[in-house]
Design a protein around this motif. Sequence first.
Motif, mmCIF file in Angstrom:
data_model
loop_
_atom_site.group_PDB
_atom_site.id
_atom_site.type_symbol
_atom_site.label_atom_id
_atom_site.label_comp_id
_atom_site.label_asym_id
_atom_site.label_seq_id
_atom_site.Cartn_x
_atom_site.Cartn_y
_atom_site.Cartn_z
ATOM 1 N N ASN A 61 0.810 -1.217 0.000
ATOM 2 C CA ASN A 61 0.000 0.000 0.000
ATOM 3 C C ASN A 61 0.845 1.269 0.000
ATOM 4 N N VAL A 62 1.953 1.281 0.742
ATOM 5 C CA VAL A 62 2.788 2.484 0.725
ATOM 6 C C VAL A 62 3.495 2.612 -0.624
ATOM 7 N N ASP A 63 3.870 1.505 -1.230
ATOM 8 C CA ASP A 63 4.458 1.557 -2.567
ATOM 9 C C ASP A 63 3.487 2.203 -3.556
ATOM 10 N N ARG A 64 2.251 1.760 -3.501
ATOM 11 C CA ARG A 64 1.258 2.281 -4.444
ATOM 12 C C ARG A 64 1.024 3.771 -4.211
ATOM 13 N N LEU A 91 8.920 6.069 2.338
ATOM 14 C CA LEU A 91 8.098 4.991 2.873
ATOM 15 C C LEU A 91 8.361 3.625 2.245
ATOM 16 N N PRO A 92 8.542 3.500 0.930
ATOM 17 C CA PRO A 92 8.813 2.162 0.382
ATOM 18 C C PRO A 92 10.061 1.508 0.985
ATOM 19 N N SER A 93 11.126 2.287 1.161
ATOM 20 C CA SER A 93 12.333 1.741 1.770
ATOM 21 C C SER A 93 12.127 1.475 3.258
ATOM 22 N N LEU A 94 11.410 2.373 3.919
ATOM 23 C CA LEU A 94 11.122 2.180 5.336
ATOM 24 C C LEU A 94 10.280 0.927 5.548
ATOM 25 N N ALA A 95 9.346 0.670 4.626
ATOM 26 C CA ALA A 95 8.525 -0.535 4.727
ATOM 27 C C ALA A 95 9.361 -1.794 4.515
ATOM 28 N N LEU A 96 10.383 -1.703 3.668
ATOM 29 C CA LEU A 96 11.307 -2.836 3.527
ATOM 30 C C LEU A 96 12.043 -3.090 4.846
ATOM 31 N N ARG A 230 4.337 8.704 8.997
ATOM 32 C CA ARG A 230 4.679 9.252 7.678
ATOM 33 C C ARG A 230 3.569 9.005 6.667
ATOM 34 N N HIS A 231 2.852 7.897 6.830
ATOM 35 C CA HIS A 231 1.776 7.621 5.883
ATOM 36 C C HIS A 231 0.657 8.647 6.016
ATOM 37 N N ASP A 232 0.466 9.192 7.190
ATOM 38 C CA ASP A 232 -0.522 10.265 7.349
ATOM 39 C C ASP A 232 -0.163 11.454 6.472
ATOM 40 N N HIS A 233 1.115 11.772 6.382
ATOM 41 C CA HIS A 233 1.556 12.874 5.527
ATOM 42 C C HIS A 233 1.367 12.520 4.052
ATOM 43 N N LEU A 234 1.585 11.259 3.704
ATOM 44 C CA LEU A 234 1.360 10.840 2.322
ATOM 45 C C LEU A 234 -0.114 10.980 1.956
ATOM 46 N N GLY A 273 -1.165 -3.644 -10.177
ATOM 47 C CA GLY A 273 -0.741 -4.817 -9.421
ATOM 48 C C GLY A 273 0.031 -4.420 -8.192
ATOM 49 N N PRO A 274 0.466 -5.391 -7.407
ATOM 50 C CA PRO A 274 1.213 -5.100 -6.196
ATOM 51 C C PRO A 274 2.579 -4.525 -6.501
ATOM 52 N N ALA A 275 2.990 -3.567 -5.689
ATOM 53 C CA ALA A 275 4.297 -2.963 -5.868
ATOM 54 C C ALA A 275 5.328 -3.849 -5.193
#
Length: 286
Positions: A61-64, A91-96, A230-234, A273-275
């Motif tokens: 979801n953060v990737d998308r 966020l994508p790197s943080l999610a990793l 951070r996702h709130d800011h996104l 599709g999924p990121a």
Amino acid sequence: MATTKTRSQSKNTKPSVSARQIFTTSDANDAYRHFLPLVQAAVPPDRAEICRLSVDIVRANVDRGVKAILPHIGLVREKLPLCPIDDALELPSLALGLVAAAGRIVTAASEREIEARLDKYRPMRDLTLRQLEIFAELKLVPRQRVAAIRRGSGPVDSARDGVDIAGVFHELAENLDGKHPFSPDYLTVMAEHANWLLVQLRPRGAQQRSSERSSEAVVRDQFWTVIHQRHDHLREAGVAVFGLRQLDTHVPPIGARTSSAAAPGTAKPGSPGPALTAGPELTADP
């Protein structure tokens, strides 16, 4: 003396987020190492929210969301000069990093898994211990040490025996070389079984509060807390770009189970599709 205004000062006097290099990686362990000091400094252990979502869904979801916002960064900076959008773009790197943190948590094994491991371990423990008892009779190893290993009963004591037995063979390897049939690999596997069982088994009477978290779980939750913030800011940036009605379509809620979070190959034709990667190379240039 006349002063020279910077370009940003000459345009307006509104505060803005300073440009910086945004950290990106497709390596989960690299992301974990990079962000670990940051999340530990930002979130005290007792303030870390418990992550109850699938880390893979969070990542998808953060990737998308970041991919949807990325082409509109200029608009976001213009409409929301105080929004820390650079943090959101990481966020994508943080999610990793969250994925790597979750992978470091030792989960409790099922009773079936423990029994299966015990079935493999018990014969190895019995054979090697009997061999040490023979060596003790021949005065090749200390008799009292072998007797101490034999004492006790129960699965936990048995698992501890394996660690001690491997220690004796290792310490006296030179004296015992060629006098027994056990290869170094055999003894290593036995010790691995024993150590695994010691982690999984709990002595009788030992209790652990359900609210008690391991240090690895705390780190996972610290990653999750920063991601959630951070996702709130996104999402805020998503409202500025797409409007409230189209927000969830482009920047889905972090725990939403949409096609973007589905397993590979399950997305409908024509749907995003999924990121599966950390996203494109990002820069913080306005």
